[in-house]
Design a protein around this motif. Structure first.
Motif, PDB file in Angstrom:
ATOM      1  N   THR A 175      20.005  28.162 -21.723  1.00 39.32           N
ATOM      2  CA  THR A 175      20.273  28.773 -22.474  1.00 39.32           C
ATOM      3  C   THR A 175      21.406  30.000 -21.754  1.00 39.32           C
ATOM      4  O   THR A 175      22.079  30.219 -22.341  1.00 39.32           O
ATOM      5  CB  THR A 175      18.889  30.305 -22.300  1.00 39.32           C
ATOM      6  OG1 THR A 175      17.631  29.982 -22.851  1.00 39.32           O
ATOM      7  CG2 THR A 175      19.384  31.189 -23.034  1.00 39.32           C
TER       8      THR A 175
ATOM      9  N   LYS B  87      17.751  39.759 -27.811  1.00 40.35           N
ATOM     10  CA  LYS B  87      16.597  40.163 -26.690  1.00 40.35           C
ATOM     11  C   LYS B  87      15.985  39.099 -26.561  1.00 40.35           C
ATOM     12  O   LYS B  87      15.301  38.962 -25.177  1.00 40.35           O
ATOM     13  CB  LYS B  87      15.404  40.813 -27.649  1.00 40.35           C
ATOM     14  CG  LYS B  87      14.002  41.294 -26.721  1.00 40.35           C
ATOM     15  CD  LYS B  87      13.226  42.780 -27.869  1.00 40.35           C
ATOM     16  CE  LYS B  87      12.502  43.116 -26.728  1.00 40.35           C
ATOM     17  NZ  LYS B  87      11.259  43.269 -27.251  1.00 40.35           N
ATOM     18  N   ASP B  88      15.354  37.682 -27.312  1.00 41.73           N
ATOM     19  CA  ASP B  88      14.777  36.711 -26.418  1.00 41.73           C
ATOM     20  C   ASP B  88      15.733  35.786 -25.882  1.00 41.73           C
ATOM     21  O   ASP B  88      15.335  35.218 -24.897  1.00 41.73           O
ATOM     22  CB  ASP B  88      14.830  35.851 -28.002  1.00 41.73           C
ATOM     23  CG  ASP B  88      13.373  36.348 -29.084  1.00 41.73           C
ATOM     24  OD1 ASP B  88      12.164  37.091 -28.377  1.00 41.73           O
ATOM     25  OD2 ASP B  88      13.201  35.879 -29.925  1.00 41.73           O
ATOM     26  N   PHE B  89      17.174  35.739 -26.797  1.00 44.03           N
ATOM     27  CA  PHE B  89      17.587  35.303 -25.217  1.00 44.03           C
ATOM     28  C   PHE B  89      18.505  35.615 -24.083  1.00 44.03           C
ATOM     29  O   PHE B  89      18.161  34.913 -23.627  1.00 44.03           O
ATOM     30  CB  PHE B  89      19.090  35.585 -26.116  1.00 44.03           C
ATOM     31  CG  PHE B  89      20.437  34.053 -26.506  1.00 44.03           C
ATOM     32  CD1 PHE B  89      20.328  33.252 -27.679  1.00 44.03           C
ATOM     33  CD2 PHE B  89      20.883  33.767 -25.321  1.00 44.03           C
ATOM     34  CE1 PHE B  89      21.126  31.923 -27.315  1.00 44.03           C
ATOM     35  CE2 PHE B  89      22.005  32.396 -25.109  1.00 44.03           C
ATOM     36  CZ  PHE B  89      21.679  31.496 -26.252  1.00 44.03           C
ATOM     37  N   SER B  90      18.597  37.013 -23.942  1.00 42.50           N
ATOM     38  CA  SER B  90      18.440  37.785 -22.529  1.00 42.50           C
ATOM     39  C   SER B  90      16.961  37.317 -21.618  1.00 42.50           C
ATOM     40  O   SER B  90      17.472  37.156 -20.868  1.00 42.50           O
ATOM     41  CB  SER B  90      18.640  39.047 -22.991  1.00 42.50           C
ATOM     42  OG  SER B  90      17.765  39.518 -23.418  1.00 42.50           O
ATOM     43  N   LYS B  91      15.758  37.218 -22.738  1.00 45.03           N
ATOM     44  CA  LYS B  91      14.641  36.919 -21.496  1.00 45.03           C
ATOM     45  C   LYS B  91      14.385  35.405 -21.050  1.00 45.03           C
ATOM     46  O   LYS B  91      14.163  35.670 -20.273  1.00 45.03           O
ATOM     47  CB  LYS B  91      13.507  37.177 -22.875  1.00 45.03           C
ATOM     48  CG  LYS B  91      12.266  37.536 -22.178  1.00 45.03           C
ATOM     49  CD  LYS B  91      11.548  38.396 -23.371  1.00 45.03           C
ATOM     50  CE  LYS B  91      10.037  37.343 -23.090  1.00 45.03           C
ATOM     51  NZ  LYS B  91       8.747  37.801 -23.893  1.00 45.03           N
ATOM     52  N   SER B  92      14.916  34.797 -22.042  1.00 42.88           N
ATOM     53  CA  SER B  92      15.190  33.445 -21.360  1.00 42.88           C
ATOM     54  C   SER B  92      16.039  33.156 -20.336  1.00 42.88           C
ATOM     55  O   SER B  92      16.046  32.599 -19.369  1.00 42.88           O
ATOM     56  CB  SER B  92      15.449  32.424 -22.606  1.00 42.88           C
ATOM     57  OG  SER B  92      15.600  32.872 -23.779  1.00 42.88           O
TER      58      SER B  92
ATOM     59  N   PRO C 103      18.161  32.714 -31.931  1.00 47.17           N
ATOM     60  CA  PRO C 103      17.043  33.750 -31.536  1.00 47.17           C
ATOM     61  C   PRO C 103      18.025  35.170 -31.230  1.00 47.17           C
ATOM     62  O   PRO C 103      19.067  34.724 -31.464  1.00 47.17           O
ATOM     63  CB  PRO C 103      16.914  33.492 -30.142  1.00 47.17           C
ATOM     64  CG  PRO C 103      17.356  32.022 -29.671  1.00 47.17           C
ATOM     65  CD  PRO C 103      19.316  31.720 -30.730  1.00 47.17           C
ATOM     66  N   SER C 104      16.857  35.861 -31.170  1.00 48.68           N
ATOM     67  CA  SER C 104      17.271  37.198 -31.160  1.00 48.68           C
ATOM     68  C   SER C 104      18.169  37.488 -29.807  1.00 48.68           C
ATOM     69  O   SER C 104      18.244  36.934 -28.908  1.00 48.68           O
ATOM     70  CB  SER C 104      16.717  38.763 -31.562  1.00 48.68           C
ATOM     71  OG  SER C 104      15.616  38.004 -30.497  1.00 48.68           O
TER      72      SER C 104
END
Ligand code: GDP
Length: 326
Positions: free
Chosen positions: A22, A9-14, A6-7
């Protein structure tokens, strides 16, 4: 991370949404030796930085067998029962040699490891204490971003690991057994000086009286030292993790530490100092890594090692030789 990466951004979001899978993957990335993973982890850490720093970081040390995991389990369960989310990490110098970890082992904290509000992670193996300490610090940040409010960093009472842990936590707790009146001889003065509190463990049954005696002795001894954290007088408590005695009191003490040091600003000052120390340690670590990357330098080091052993050159002069060639 291989196929479905994942990007950042997605990674930090989850991660910020407290997804523990995660979190586990993020820690694995931090521990990875692959340049690609490291880059990703660095970008992730940068992204989550605004969501870090809000936890209370507690370091716990004590010799093997003193009752660390039993204490952490009872203490952790007490905290989660009060609605707190806690993470338990470990800095284990012995894992550097064995490439495995004895601390943080799930079976050591069976109840806590099943608790949805607790996250337990053993130390990764590594080849230097600096490396392990660095990764633990980064793991603390990841756990904070994932919403863990109390981070416990456990270490065993050997080597330099205590200093490393002291330098990454807000509150440093030493667990100690009551002996036959010789407690103060069996303990390194340096560790006592680092402690914000000492807890005499296993204060139950026949041991209870001895534990109380030890408490008084340690209290007297602590008066002789400069407090580790300014504005805070180190305390000595007794607990029985098996009988769940003294656990609430231990938390009350730590809460009071938090209040006192936040009010007099030493909490924030300590954090700032720790960040700067981390920066300077990293400069040293990275410089060393860079030096050791070059094959030419490595063979020069080997050649100089021989010369040092033959008494042909002073170690300090040999080090200067290495720097000259860079
Ligand atoms: P660690 O090596 O410091 O993590 O120590 P452990 O938590 O594994 O405990 C070592 C031993 O001491 C185990 O056999 C525990 O059951 C025992 N122990 C731990 N806490 C207590 C306690 O509060 N009271 C008593 N009586 N025994 C305890």
């Amino acid at each position: 991370m291989r196929n479905t990466k994942p990007s950042v951004k997605d990674f930090s979001k989850s991660l910020i949404q407290a997804d523990t899978v995660t979190l586990g993957r993020a820690i694995t990335l931090i521990e990875s030796k692959k340049t690609e993973d490291k880059k990703f982890a660095d970008a992730l850490l940068e992204k989550i930085l605004p969501s870090t720093g809000k936890s209370l970081r507690i370091g716990i040390t004590g010799s093997p067998g003193v009752g660390k995991s039993t204490f952490i389990e009872a203490f952790g369960k007490y905290l989660t029962s009060r609605g707190k989310k806690i993470a338990v990490l470990a800095v284990d110098p012995s894992s550097m040699k064995t490439r495995g970890s004895i601390l943080g082992d799930r079976t050591r904290m069976e109840e806590l490891s099943k608790d949805a509000c607790a996250f337990i992670r053993p130390t990764s193996s590594g080849n230097s204490l600096g490396g392990v300490a660095d990764r633990t610090r980064e793991t603390i940040l990841l756990c904070e971003a994932a919403g863990y409010e109390i981070i416990i960093v456990e270490t065993v009472g050997v080597g330099q690991s205590e200093t490393a842990v002291r330098n990454m936590v807000d509150f440093f707790l030493l667990l100690q057994l009551a002996g036959a009146g010789d407690e103060l001889q069996g303990i390194k003065k340096g560790i006592m000086e680092m402690a914000d509190a000492i807890i005499i463990t296993k204060a139950d049954g026949e041991n209870e009286k001895k534990a109380k005696q030890a408490q008084t002795e340690f209290q007297h001894a602590l008066h002789l030292f400069q407090p580790s954290t300014s504005g805070w007088t180190p305390k000595v408590l007794t607990t029985s993790a098996l009988q769940k005695k003294g656990i609430a009191e231990a938390w009350k003490m730590i809460e009071s530490f938090h209040e006192v040091t936040k009010a007099n600003n030493s909490f924030q000052e300590n954090r700032e100092q720790q960040k700067l120390a981390w920066f300077h340690e990293n400069i040293q670590l990275m410089m060393k890594e860079k030096i050791l990357q070059s094959k030419k330098t490595l063979s020069k080091i080997q050649m100089l090692e021989k010369k040092i052993n033959l008494g042909k050159i002073l170690p300090s002069a040999a080090a200067k030789e290495i720097l000259k060639g860079l």
